[in-house]
Design a protein around this motif. Sequence first.
Motif, mmCIF file in Angstrom:
data_model
loop_
_atom_site.group_PDB
_atom_site.id
_atom_site.type_symbol
_atom_site.label_atom_id
_atom_site.label_comp_id
_atom_site.label_asym_id
_atom_site.label_seq_id
_atom_site.Cartn_x
_atom_site.Cartn_y
_atom_site.Cartn_z
ATOM 1 N N ALA A 8 -7.985 -16.632 -4.310
ATOM 2 C CA ALA A 8 -9.252 -16.620 -3.275
ATOM 3 C C ALA A 8 -8.887 -15.426 -2.150
ATOM 4 N N LEU A 9 -7.937 -15.264 -1.664
ATOM 5 C CA LEU A 9 -7.763 -14.076 -0.775
ATOM 6 C C LEU A 9 -7.350 -12.766 -1.601
ATOM 7 N N GLY A 10 -7.059 -12.928 -2.591
ATOM 8 C CA GLY A 10 -6.809 -11.623 -3.453
ATOM 9 C C GLY A 10 -5.783 -11.111 -3.114
ATOM 10 N N ILE A 11 -5.664 -9.717 -2.918
ATOM 11 C CA ILE A 11 -4.443 -8.825 -2.442
ATOM 12 C C ILE A 11 -4.725 -8.339 -1.145
ATOM 13 N N MET A 12 -5.842 -8.894 -0.476
ATOM 14 C CA MET A 12 -6.220 -8.331 0.748
ATOM 15 C C MET A 12 -5.271 -8.496 2.034
ATOM 16 N N PRO A 13 -4.357 -9.652 1.975
ATOM 17 C CA PRO A 13 -3.385 -9.599 3.204
ATOM 18 C C PRO A 13 -2.190 -8.746 2.886
ATOM 19 N N TYR A 14 -2.113 -8.247 1.682
ATOM 20 C CA TYR A 14 -1.015 -7.308 1.421
ATOM 21 C C TYR A 14 -1.525 -5.993 1.963
ATOM 22 N N ILE A 15 -3.103 -5.699 1.638
ATOM 23 C CA ILE A 15 -3.624 -4.383 2.205
ATOM 24 C C ILE A 15 -3.321 -4.429 3.694
ATOM 25 N N SER A 16 -3.728 -5.468 4.250
ATOM 26 C CA SER A 16 -4.117 -5.563 5.742
ATOM 27 C C SER A 16 -2.622 -5.403 6.322
ATOM 28 N N SER A 17 -1.617 -6.027 5.799
ATOM 29 C CA SER A 17 -0.162 -5.792 6.366
ATOM 30 C C SER A 17 0.140 -4.257 6.084
ATOM 31 N N SER A 18 -0.256 -3.788 5.210
ATOM 32 C CA SER A 18 0.094 -2.400 4.730
ATOM 33 C C SER A 18 -0.577 -1.402 5.785
ATOM 34 N N ILE A 19 -1.910 -1.660 6.167
ATOM 35 C CA ILE A 19 -2.543 -1.007 6.927
ATOM 36 C C ILE A 19 -1.665 -0.997 8.484
ATOM 37 N N PHE A 65 9.833 2.218 13.838
ATOM 38 C CA PHE A 65 9.002 2.406 12.625
ATOM 39 C C PHE A 65 9.404 4.120 12.263
ATOM 40 N N LYS A 66 9.136 4.736 13.043
ATOM 41 C CA LYS A 66 9.279 6.200 12.926
ATOM 42 C C LYS A 66 10.772 6.424 12.568
ATOM 43 N N ASN A 67 11.713 6.058 13.119
ATOM 44 C CA ASN A 67 13.051 6.085 12.761
ATOM 45 C C ASN A 67 13.492 5.393 11.302
ATOM 46 N N LEU A 68 12.700 4.372 11.002
ATOM 47 C CA LEU A 68 12.678 3.808 9.447
ATOM 48 C C LEU A 68 12.240 4.909 8.567
ATOM 49 N N LYS A 69 11.361 5.391 9.023
ATOM 50 C CA LYS A 69 10.497 6.314 7.856
ATOM 51 C C LYS A 69 11.275 7.750 7.829
ATOM 52 N N SER A 70 12.084 8.026 8.747
ATOM 53 C CA SER A 70 12.944 9.058 8.697
ATOM 54 C C SER A 70 14.365 8.924 7.971
ATOM 55 N N GLN A 71 14.512 7.611 7.624
ATOM 56 C CA GLN A 71 15.811 7.405 6.982
ATOM 57 C C GLN A 71 15.775 7.274 5.369
ATOM 58 N N GLY A 72 14.598 7.783 5.003
ATOM 59 C CA GLY A 72 14.573 8.200 3.425
ATOM 60 C C GLY A 72 14.076 6.581 2.556
ATOM 61 N N GLU A 73 15.024 6.628 1.581
ATOM 62 C CA GLU A 73 14.819 5.648 0.565
ATOM 63 C C GLU A 73 15.223 4.185 1.235
ATOM 64 N N ILE A 74 16.328 4.166 1.972
ATOM 65 C CA ILE A 74 16.676 2.940 2.872
ATOM 66 C C ILE A 74 15.820 2.463 3.837
ATOM 67 N N GLY A 75 14.860 3.424 4.420
ATOM 68 C CA GLY A 75 14.084 3.184 5.715
ATOM 69 C C GLY A 75 12.707 2.562 4.463
ATOM 70 N N VAL A 91 1.367 -1.824 9.261
ATOM 71 C CA VAL A 91 2.569 -1.136 9.190
ATOM 72 C C VAL A 91 2.640 0.479 9.128
ATOM 73 N N GLN A 92 1.257 0.916 8.611
ATOM 74 C CA GLN A 92 1.190 2.267 8.636
ATOM 75 C C GLN A 92 0.484 2.763 9.838
ATOM 76 N N LEU A 93 0.043 1.909 10.907
ATOM 77 C CA LEU A 93 -0.525 2.192 12.241
ATOM 78 C C LEU A 93 0.937 2.271 12.937
#
Length: 198
Positions: free
Chosen positions: A70-81, A93-103, A83-85
Amino acid sequence: MSSNPQSNDLRNRIIFTLLILSVYRFGTFVPIPGIDPDQLKIMMEGNQKGLLGMFNVFAGGAVSRMAIFALGIMPYISSSIIVQLLTGVSDYFKNLKSQGEIGRKKITQITRYGTVLLAIVQGYGLSVGLESSPDLVNDPGLFFRISTVTTIVAGTVFLMWLGEQITQRGIGNGISLIIFAGIVAEIPRALVTTFELG
């Protein structure tokens, strides 16, 4: 004359994607336990033209059937947004993004935990909302809420896993394909509703 291994691989990926999407469509017909189907039908017929109707289209009709997806994939999309913000404003999170594959793997893991958390909150809200509708729930109470939240969270996590399987072993982005499949399945009903409004 031997067949081209590339075309074989593509065919296998297409078949795998279609199989996963059919599993998703089947899941939109499996109802949450403890709900009176006749009362649900009456309630949904009255709300089909509003916001609930639109959400139902994105969930592939799972809302109108109060299915495990019933919730579909909406919680995943919300969570992704979210995390992106956070990647834009938080140093962690900036530090994680700069770590490449591990991050990237760590960010994916955080997104999954966020999905579960959002699904729990939304699942609880849904269970309370269902209980507030007269005669809809056969046996309202704590057990119904716990079973509904568990079912909804399991459904969302399973959908997220299906999406990841398509991305890895099928064609294209699995999450996008699941949303697309849900919308395509509901287009005929949505068109009928639109013409009725017109």
